[in-house]
Design an enzyme around this catalytic site. Sequence first.
Site, short mmCIF file in Angstrom:
data_model
loop_
_atom_site.label_atom_id
_atom_site.label_comp_id
_atom_site.label_asym_id
_atom_site.label_seq_id
_atom_site.Cartn_x
_atom_site.Cartn_y
_atom_site.Cartn_z
N ASP A 35 0.92 -1.19 -0.05
CA ASP A 35 0.00 0.00 -0.12
C ASP A 35 0.91 1.42 0.05
O ASP A 35 1.36 1.81 1.02
CB ASP A 35 -0.97 -0.11 1.40
CG ASP A 35 -1.79 1.14 1.28
OD1 ASP A 35 -2.29 1.33 2.46
OD2 ASP A 35 -1.96 1.96 0.54
N ASP A 219 -1.71 5.39 -5.32
CA ASP A 219 -1.97 4.54 -4.17
C ASP A 219 -2.36 3.03 -4.60
O ASP A 219 -3.46 2.86 -4.94
CB ASP A 219 -3.00 5.34 -3.43
CG ASP A 219 -3.55 4.70 -2.43
OD1 ASP A 219 -4.55 4.88 -1.69
OD2 ASP A 219 -2.88 3.59 -2.07
O1 LIG Z 1 -5.87 4.94 2.56
C1 LIG Z 1 -5.74 5.16 1.53
C2 LIG Z 1 -6.14 6.37 1.12
C3 LIG Z 1 -5.21 7.47 1.42
CL1 LIG Z 1 -6.03 8.98 1.04
N1 LIG Z 1 -5.03 4.21 0.74
N2 LIG Z 1 -4.65 3.06 1.33
C4 LIG Z 1 -5.45 2.01 1.64
N3 LIG Z 1 -5.15 1.11 2.53
C5 LIG Z 1 -6.26 0.26 2.70
C6 LIG Z 1 -7.60 0.98 2.02
N4 LIG Z 1 -6.87 2.35 1.38
#
Ligand SMILES: O=C(CCCl)NNC1=[NH+]CCN1
Length: 329
Positions: A35, A219
């Site tokens: 991530d 992302d």
């Molecule tokens: O949390 C975010 C967005 C940041 Cl603005 N991306 N990463 C992620 N990991 C699990 C769900 N989403």
Amino acid sequence: QTGSANTNPSDSADDEYITSVSIGTPAQVLPLDFDTGSSDLWVFSSETPKSSASGHVTYSPSKSSTAKKLSGSTWSIEYGDKSSSSGDVYTDIVTIGGFSVKTQAVESATKVSTQFVQDTVISGLVGLGFDVGNQVSPRPQKTWFSNAASSLAEPLFTADLRHQETGSYNFGFIDTSLAKGTIGYTPADGSEGYWGFTATGYSVGGAKLNRNSITGIADTGTTLLLLPDNIVDAYYNNVESAEYDDSQEGVVFDCSEDLPSFSFGVGGQTITISGDLLNLTPIEEGSSTCFGGLQSSADIGINIFGDVALKAALVVFDLGNERLGWAQK
Ligand SMILES: O=C(CCCl)NNC1=[NH+]CCN1
């Protein structure tokens, strides 16, 4: 030194990408979600309530001869999709794609939100964002990549995510054969912990790029491409059956429609996401109504170039030069 790990879509909608990670001695292998939108490595563990951990592969620090409790340290994190987890911290050997970090903070979950409980194909996340985003208290910990960077041939990694096929995360080198086009670089802003960047413009279908810049983050932990409403509307105005579906909380359309492509400019290159990649999946098994890969970022307050966008490119996360590289795939 370098590392190279395969990564696979978790389901038919490419909802997330699963990469095997080895933790401890003897190795405990867990399927984790890499991530770039966060900076914590956390896992389902022997400390996760049994009811929550049911169906998940878990890490047991007590079974690892190299595990050490990081006494007094705790963590708690909430993601953009409102999922969350929290717990305490160990250090242990973490090996990804053949590259080992000897003393990596492994955050053990004592609490996980329902989204994670239900998502039994992953046992946690490997944050590949900037260290400033780490949520361990009282002393923030470094990401696996940050710990590895100084020993890697080059302080960078690449993401090659693919639709319904095996892709890769490579550490310390760029395999340019994975890309069709030239890699264009643009400055990365890591101040919020994310890989922030600015796209110089966009277009729908094969049209010429406009000059409306879009600032957002690259992302790998977000499934969708989340952009401002004006761009989402400009796109779906070309999709005759498109409509907003309250229950799905997004734009849906007839699966039979041919979708236009979506392109954005970055680092002097144009990245084009094919219409096929923008049709994510039927809203339910067997439905003829499909959910769009491009959705609004209005509710989240930040533009996210998630997996739908990343699948169109080879992306270079270059920590050494604080820049992002994008090449058409
Ligand atoms: O949390 C975010 C967005 C940041 Cl603005 N991306 N990463 C992620 N990991 C699990 C769900 N989403």
